[in-house]
Every structure is written in structure tokens, then in C-alpha cells.
Design a protein around this motif. Structure first.
Motif, short mmCIF file in Angstrom:
data_model
loop_
_atom_site.label_atom_id
_atom_site.label_comp_id
_atom_site.label_asym_id
_atom_site.label_seq_id
_atom_site.Cartn_x
_atom_site.Cartn_y
_atom_site.Cartn_z
N SER A 260 2.44 -34.45 -10.74
CA SER A 260 1.52 -33.36 -10.41
C SER A 260 1.48 -32.35 -11.55
O SER A 260 0.43 -31.78 -11.85
N LEU A 266 -1.44 -25.69 -13.13
CA LEU A 266 -1.73 -24.52 -12.28
C LEU A 266 -1.78 -24.93 -10.81
O LEU A 266 -1.24 -24.23 -9.94
N ALA A 267 -2.42 -26.09 -10.55
CA ALA A 267 -2.50 -26.55 -9.16
C ALA A 267 -1.12 -26.90 -8.63
O ALA A 267 -0.83 -26.68 -7.44
N ALA A 268 -0.24 -27.42 -9.49
CA ALA A 268 1.14 -27.71 -9.06
C ALA A 268 1.86 -26.43 -8.70
O ALA A 268 2.57 -26.36 -7.70
N LYS A 269 1.66 -25.38 -9.52
CA LYS A 269 2.27 -24.08 -9.22
C LYS A 269 1.74 -23.55 -7.89
O LYS A 269 2.50 -23.04 -7.07
N ALA A 270 0.42 -23.68 -7.70
CA ALA A 270 -0.19 -23.17 -6.47
C ALA A 270 0.25 -23.97 -5.25
O ALA A 270 0.05 -23.54 -4.13
N SER A 271 0.82 -25.18 -5.47
CA SER A 271 1.36 -25.95 -4.35
C SER A 271 2.83 -25.67 -4.13
O SER A 271 3.47 -26.34 -3.33
N ILE A 273 5.32 -25.95 -6.41
CA ILE A 273 6.25 -26.71 -7.26
C ILE A 273 6.81 -25.77 -8.32
O ILE A 273 6.04 -25.09 -9.00
N THR B 97 3.50 -17.59 -9.56
CA THR B 97 2.68 -18.23 -8.53
C THR B 97 3.55 -19.02 -7.56
O THR B 97 3.34 -18.97 -6.34
N VAL B 101 3.80 -18.45 -3.50
CA VAL B 101 3.48 -19.48 -2.52
C VAL B 101 4.67 -19.76 -1.62
O VAL B 101 4.56 -19.81 -0.40
N PHE B 110 -9.14 -23.34 -5.23
CA PHE B 110 -9.78 -22.97 -6.49
C PHE B 110 -11.30 -23.10 -6.39
O PHE B 110 -11.82 -23.92 -5.65
N PHE B 116 -5.10 -33.49 -8.17
CA PHE B 116 -4.29 -34.27 -9.11
C PHE B 116 -4.99 -35.62 -9.25
O PHE B 116 -4.83 -36.50 -8.42
N THR B 180 1.10 -25.83 2.50
CA THR B 180 2.21 -25.02 2.01
C THR B 180 2.78 -24.11 3.09
O THR B 180 3.63 -23.28 2.80
#
Lengths: 474, 272
Positions: A260, A266-271, A273, B97, B101, B110, B116, B180
Motif C-alpha cells: 500500500s 498518502l492514501a496509506a497514511k490516511a488508512s 498505516i 495523518t 486517523v 480524496f 491502491f 478505519t
């Protein structure tokens, strides 16, 4: 009414239970077939010593060895020891660069660290007259099929751990960098190390000549031909454990998290991770196994002593995993394994077949790599079916023709058709050169044959088999 | 056979709308939030509260600072001034971030979907479940399948995200944010590029998340029309400043808002 109904339900339940209790063989066969590549890989590596003595294939293999098509057993041993150590190194690179997307052009740095600290742990290290740590004496233990020096084995683990710790320290500084910038930093690392090891710290590193140390496997009391096989099998166990751990990491949730990060940071951070932690984890694990490969590489020279020199910090070492992994297929574990096996064998044949031009095999590999990047960017493991079939046909027909060539005087014919210089430098009088020639011709034929046959059939016969008239159901 | 008239069936199927509880305590308090890009002031002293359990719309013309506001709340950008306070009165300005979360339970989607791409749809929603502490592989798979089924993507679980159509990706993004276990969900233009049917499905998902899980939702959107029946309150931004806060009816009659969208002359025609 109600009894009838319950009867029918009972029957259906029974049928369903029977269906469930039946073993679904086709499902299991499919699963075995999916893992066929792994099974063949494991079996070949384990039974490579016994293959010439197997009941049916054995005779063929011995025949091929007599004809020089397959290298003899001693060469196979050295080739496979080389391959086993390379495999650990290259899969460790793929875990860092293929999975987490942190492309490292300096993995040789961690290999070299592993090598040097293995030797320092065995020999001891003295700086400015003060002993930082003492050397370790011999401590042999018998582990069934061989006798190993436990202190040397510990030294390999220590070297790998030092390599991992240093990589994490580097990671703490550099992992804020992304993509190209991270790659540039890693590119510089082995160059700095090479300069320091060659010039400033030559008394500790031994420069080009290197340092000497003890071997992992006890060398006395036995013949050399037996010792090399004992070494091979011990390295093989280490390789299976190392690749097993890396395979598990890659397939588990850690591997998913790493992927990921590669796909979208960025998307990984927002999830949720923790990107930094996972990157450091990948870097540490990768450097640890590169260190283990480095420790084994000290041992693998085939002489009674182990030698380490600055060769690990050369740029060529760092680019080896990049080339091998891209050829096999980046971002998978089976890709680099396949790439390593194919390229090691290919380099062996090219070096002997193109003997008139020394070191040209690396240029040949470069051309193959350019073609792969242009036409199959996902690597051979995920190549087109047509290309894969072409390669299979090429390998199969090359071996087949080399068995039967003397029945039709093909070597003499080829020698009269072409000059003594051969074709593109291929040594046509040598069986290895002829093998490469047959392989290329047959791969091209195997690649285009299906298209040609389809074209010819449509021109002459038409669609085959001709379908009966089809009535749509009313 | 069970016999049932169509009317009875309708009664059976009719979903009882739960009474929505919007508490008076704010779950997020945004105080004097300011962001500058060089000379340009993207968000200028934005101050408003978000109450627990509500659906809050944020509208405004292009470049009015809606997405910048979201980026600051989710920790992507760091504001020059101001505070963002959570329910427990913790200031989350300047935190990463990941931490926002995981610890403060504020997730986001977004504006342009960021799946992914090479991972399968199921793996895409597995990733937010990974950092939730120890769990067996079976639990992990069950949780991620549940997340995927919530957005009706069950039959496409093995498709790599790269080949999914835009509407599915929007829902996948929504599922990933919801997975999440967020208490506050920031949806950045959830309707952009969607057909009428897909828009309806997204609306249903938002309503479900809000009613059944009690998630507080903030939506950034250009079009007031889409938000009118969904949101409780609307915050209107123009050139970085908040020009109005109120219910959709109030906002649609607000003279300042109409002016900011249409200009002074046209707005005078509309109001007359």
C-alpha cells in the motif's frame, strides 16, 4: 403432507452432506498445479546431487553430461552454491524495492557490511592498537550430515544484525526522501564505503586483497568433493529459511501494508498505516538478509579459507539484484527467484559459448534486459503466454536437437555453412555455442509458429473444426 | 406458503427511520484556522463547530479553500494559525495523518480517488484494518469482507482496483475511510464525476453510516442541490472566508451566498 416434506428435506440434506464429504480432487489438483513452480524449484535444489542417479531421467542426464550439454557434477555444485547465496541477496532487495517501493541502488553496501562484520567477529578487530573485540576460537558441533563451526555461524548472524542496525540508522535519516532522491542516496552509500575501504581504512579492510578467515564447515578429515556438497546443503537450509521468512512477510498483512505504501503513500497514511515504521521495518529485514548473504559469500570461494574484499561495494554488485529482479518480475517473490536461476544459467552458457569475446555475456544480458523492459515490463514471470511458450519450445528443442544433431551431421554442416568465426561470435564448434544457436532459432520459431499456423490454416482450410448449424433454443 | 398482500409486504420492508441524535457537544471545534500559500490566503480565520452525529456540508465556489480546510483537519497540511480541538479538547494541529486517523478517529476520502491500484478490491479495504492491533487472519478477512459488502462490492472483491470503474472506486474509497472506525468522516467531493444512480447509492451510504454507526460526516461539494435533502447544516466559504452558516433553506435564501455564486447584478435579478 408434512412428513412427505420432511422426507424430501432430509434427502436433500443428505445429498448436500455427501457432496461436501466428497474430496474435490480437481480443486486440490489445481492448487498443486498453481504451486508447481515452487515444488519443482524446491525438489531440484534438494536433489541436484542425486538427479544423475535417478531411475529414468538419470540416464538422460548422464548422457547429456557426457555430451557437455549439462555441466558436470562439480560445476553444478559451484553454480548452485553461487545461485543459493545470490537468491537470498536478490529476494531481500525485492522485499525492500519491489514491495515497499523504496528503490535501492546500493544494496551491495549491506552485503559488504554483513561480510566484513562476519569476518571481524571471527578474527577480532584491533583499532589503533586497542582490541575492540577478541576473535573467537573454533567450536565445532555435529549437526547430522556435517560438522560446522558454531562461532562462524554466530558470526554470520552478528554480521547480518549489524547490517540491519546500520540500515535502520540510515533509514531514520533518509526515509523522508521519496523515489528518485532515496535511490540517489542509496547509490552513493557503497561508493563512499568503497572509497573508505580502499584508501582510508585499508589496514582494517585489506583493500583489494581482502581479509582471510575460517570456513563454516569443518575442512579436515574429509575429501573436498564431499565437503563442497555438505557446504551446499547447509547453505540451502539457510536459504530456505531466509526466503521462507521473506515469503511469509510478503504474503502476510505486513507485505500488504508495504504494497500500500508503494502504491500510494498518502492514501496509506490516511488508512492509518504508520508509513515510517513500516519503511524502517522493510529496510531492516532487507538489510538483515542481505547481510546473511554477505556472510555466506565470504565462505563460498571453494578454497580452504574464506576471503572478504572490497568487491561487495563495487557498483556491479549493487546493480545485480536490480537486473535479476526486473528480468524475473519485480514486486513478487517468485519473480526474482526465477530471474536469478535463469540469468545464472544463461551467464554460464553465454560465457562458454561466446568464449572468443571475454566478458561479452554481460553485454548480452544488457540487451536482453532492454528488450524485457520494452516488451515485458512486468518481467518473465508475468510475461505473455506466447513468449513463455516460445521460450519453453526454445529450451526443449535446443536440448532435443543437441541430442540428435550427430545423426544428421549438423555440427559439420553448420561449420561448412558458417565461417570458423561462427555466427555473431557464437563458437559453433563448441556444444555450448551450438546450444545457444539452437535456442535462439527455436525460440523465434516457437514464438511465431502459432500465428503462422493459424494464418496458413485460414488461407487453405478455413475455420476448423467446422461447426454444425446452431439453432437457438425456442 | 406464506400469503402476504403487497401492502403488508411494503409495511414489512419499509425501513424505520431512526431518530437521529445530534448532541449539543461539538466533536470538532475549528478556531481561527488560517493557511497561506505565499501571498495567497487560502483559508482565512475559519471558525465553526461540528456537532456529534450531524451531517455538515461545506460549499463554495472554486478555489474558496474547501479542500485546503480538509487537508488541514486531516493533517496533510499544517496551518499557520489556529486550533482544531477534538471532543477531549486536544489540539490536533501539527500531528501526523496516521495519528489523526488512528488516535483521533478522523478519516477522509480524496477528491480524486486514490485507490491502491495494483491491489485487489478486498486488499484495498483490508489495509485500514491492519493497524488495529492483534487479530487472527480469519478475523482480518471477515472484517475486510464486511467492509466491502457494506458498499455492495462483494462480487468484485478479486478485481484489481486499476480496472474498476470510477463509480466503484468512489465507493471503495468510502469503504476504506469507513473501515478505519472513524468517528468523523471527511468526504471530499463524494459526487464528483458520478452518474445519477451512483450519486443515489453514495447518498444512501452516507445516510447509513450516519444513522447506524453514528458517524459525524463533513461533506465538501460544489452543488447545493445535492446536499439540500442530506445535510443538517451548511458552511459556505468564499475566498477563504466563512460567509454563512445555517440550514439548507436559510442558505438558499441568503443574499450574500447568492451574490458570491452569481455576482451582484445577477443576484439582484434573482431576488427581485
Amino acid at each position: 403432507m408434512s412428513t412427505n416434506k420432511s422426507n424430501t428435506t432430509n434427502d436433500t440434506m443428505k445429498k448436500i452432506k455427501d457432496r461436501i464429504s466428497e474430496v474435490n480432487w480437481s480443486y486440490h489438483w489445481d492448487r498443486i498445479k498453481d504451486k508447481g513452480g515452487y515444488i519443482v524449484f524446491v525438489l531440484t535444489f534438494i536433489f541436484i546431487k542425486q538427479i544423475p542417479y535417478l531411475p529414468i531421467i538419470g540416464n538422460l542426464i548422464q548422457d547429456a553430461q557426457n555430451r557437455n550439454i549439462i555441466p558436470n557434477i562439480e560445476t553444478l555444485n559451484s553454480l548452485f552454491i553461487h545461485m543459493v547465496i545470490l537468491l537470498i541477496f536478490i529476494v531481500s532487495w525485492d522485499l525492500l524495492s519491489g514491495y515497499s517501493g523504496q528503490v535501492s541502488f546500493g544494496h551491495g553496501f549491506f552485503l559488504g557490511l554483513g561480510s566484513y562484520f562476519t569476518v571481524y567477529y571471527i578474527n577480532g578487530l584491533t583499532v589503533n592498537g586497542r582490541a575492540l573485540f577478541d576473535g573467537k576460537s573454533e567450536n565445532f558441533i555435529n549437526i547430522g550430515f556435517t560438522t560446522i563451526d558454531l562461532n562462524v555461524f554466530t558470526a554470520i548472524l552478528v554480521g547480518a544484525t549489524v547490517s540491519a542496525i546500520i540500515s535502520i540508522l540510515i533509514g531514520l535519516i533518509t526515509l523522508r526522501l521519496k523515489g528518485t532522491y532515496f535511490a540517489l542516496i542509496t547509490l552513493i552509500l557503497p561508493l563512499i564505503a568503497l572509497n573508505l575501504a580502499k584508501n582510508l581504512w585499508e589496514e582494517y579492510t585489506g583493500g583489494d586483497l581482502g581479509l582471510q578467515t575460517r570456513r563454516l564447515v569443518k575442512q579436515e578429515d574429509k575429501e573436498l568433493s564431499q565437503i563442497v556438497w555438505e557446504e551446499y546443503y547447509f547453505y540451502l537450509i539457510i536459504m530456505f529459511i531466509s526466503i521462507g521468512i521473506m515469503f511469509w512477510i510478503a504474503k502476510s498483512r505486513f507485505g500488504l501494508a508495504l504494497q500500500s505504501i508503494r502504491e500510494d503513500e498518502l492514501a496509506a497514511k490516511a488508512s492509518g498505516i504508520n508509513v515510517r515504521l513500516y519503511k524502517l521495518f522493510a529496510m531492516g529485514v532487507s538489510a538483515f538478509f542481505a547481510g546473511i548473504a554477505g556472510g555466506l559469500m565470504v565462505q563460498s570461494v571453494g578454497s580452504p579459507i574464506g576471503v572478504v574484499n572490497v568487491g561487495a561495494f563495487e557498483t556491479q554488485t549493487s546493480f545485480t539484484p536490480v537486473i535479476y529482479t526486473i528480468l524475473g518480475g519485480i514486486g513478487t517473490i517468485s519473480g526474482p527467484i526465477m530471474g536469478t536461476i535463469i540469468l545464472t544459467i544463461a551467464i554460464y552458457y553465454l560465457a562458454l559459448g561466446l568464449i572468443q569475446y571475454p566478458m561479452i555475456e554481460l553485454r548480452a544480458i544488457a540487451i536482453i534486459l532492454i528488450l524485457i523492459l520494452r516488451f515485458q515490463p512486468r518481467g518473465l514471470i508475468k510475461a505473455d503466454k506466447q513468449l513463455k511458450n516460445g521460450l519453453y519450445i526454445g529450451i526443449f528443442m535446443a536440448i532435443l536437437i543437441s541430442f540428435v544433431e550427430e545423426l544428421v551431421n549438423l555440427p559439420q554442416l553448420l561449420a561448412t555453412w558458417f565461417d570458423d568465426e561462427g555466427i555473431f561470435g557464437l563458437d559453433i564448434l563448441n556444444i555450448k555455442g551450438r546450444l545457444i544457436f539452437y535456442f535462439f532459432i527455436n525460440t523465434i520459431i516457437g514464438y511465431f509458429a502459432p500465428d503462422f499456423i493459424r494464418w496458413a490454416r485460414l488461407k487453405t482450410w478455413g475455420v476448423w473444426p467446422s461447426l454444425p448449424d446452431f439453432d437457438p433454443p425456442k | 406458503m406464506i400469503k402476504m398482500s403487497i401492502e403488508e409486504l411494503d409495511d414489512e420492508l419499509e425501513l424505520e427511520e431512526k431518530e437521529r441524535v445530534i448532541s449539543d457537544t461539538p466533536i470538532l471545534r475549528i478556531i481561527d484556522l488560517t493557511k497561506k500559500f505565499g501571498e495567497l490566503i487560502a483559508v482565512n480565520k475559519a471558525t465553526f463547530d461540528v456537532y456529534q452525529g450531524e451531517i455538515l456540508g461545506i460549499i463554495g465556489p472554486n478555489g474558496s479553500g474547501k479542500t485546503t480546510l480538509f487537508n488541514m483537519i486531516s493533517g496533510v497540511l499544517k496551518p499557520e494559525e489556529g486550533e482544531i480541538l477534538t471532543k477531549k479538547n486536544e489540539n490536533i494541529v501539527g500531528k501526523s495523518t496516521t495519528k489523526i486517523v488512528k488516535k483521533h478517529k478522523i478519516a477522509r476520502t480524496f477528491q480524486i480517488v486514490r485507490p491502491f491500484k495494483l491491489l485487489q478490491a478486498l486488499d484495498n479495504v483490508t489495509i485500514p484494518h491492519i493497524p488495529k492491533g492483534l487479530q487472527s487472519p480469519k478475523t482480518l478477512k471477515t472484517r475486510s469482507l464486511t467492509s466491502l459488502l457494506e458498499v455492495d462490492m462483494g462480487e468484485k472483491k478479486n478485481y484489481p482496483a486499476a480496472i474498476l470503474p470510477h463509480g466503484d472506486l468512489k465507493r471503495l474509497d468510502f469503504a476504506r475511510a469507513l473501515a478505519t472506525d472513524a468517528e468523523v468522516l471527511l468526504l471530499d467531493e463524494p459526487y464528483s464525476g458520478l452518474s445519477v444512480e451512483d450519486s443515489f447509492r453514495i447518498t444512501q451510504l452516507i445516510k447509513n453510516a450516519n444513522q447506524e454507526k453514528g458517524v459525524t460526516i463533513m461533506i465538501v461539494e460544489h452543488k447545493l442541490k445535492l446536499l439540500a435533502n442530506l445535510v443538517d447544516r451548511i458552511v459556505v466559504l468564499n475566498q477563504g472566508k466563512i460567509i454563512a452558516i445555517g440550514t439548507p433553506e436559510e442558505i438558499s435564501k441568503n443574499q450574500v451566498v447568492i451574490e458570491s455564486y452569481l455576482g451582484k447584478e445577477a443576484s439582484s435579478i434573482v431576488s427581485s
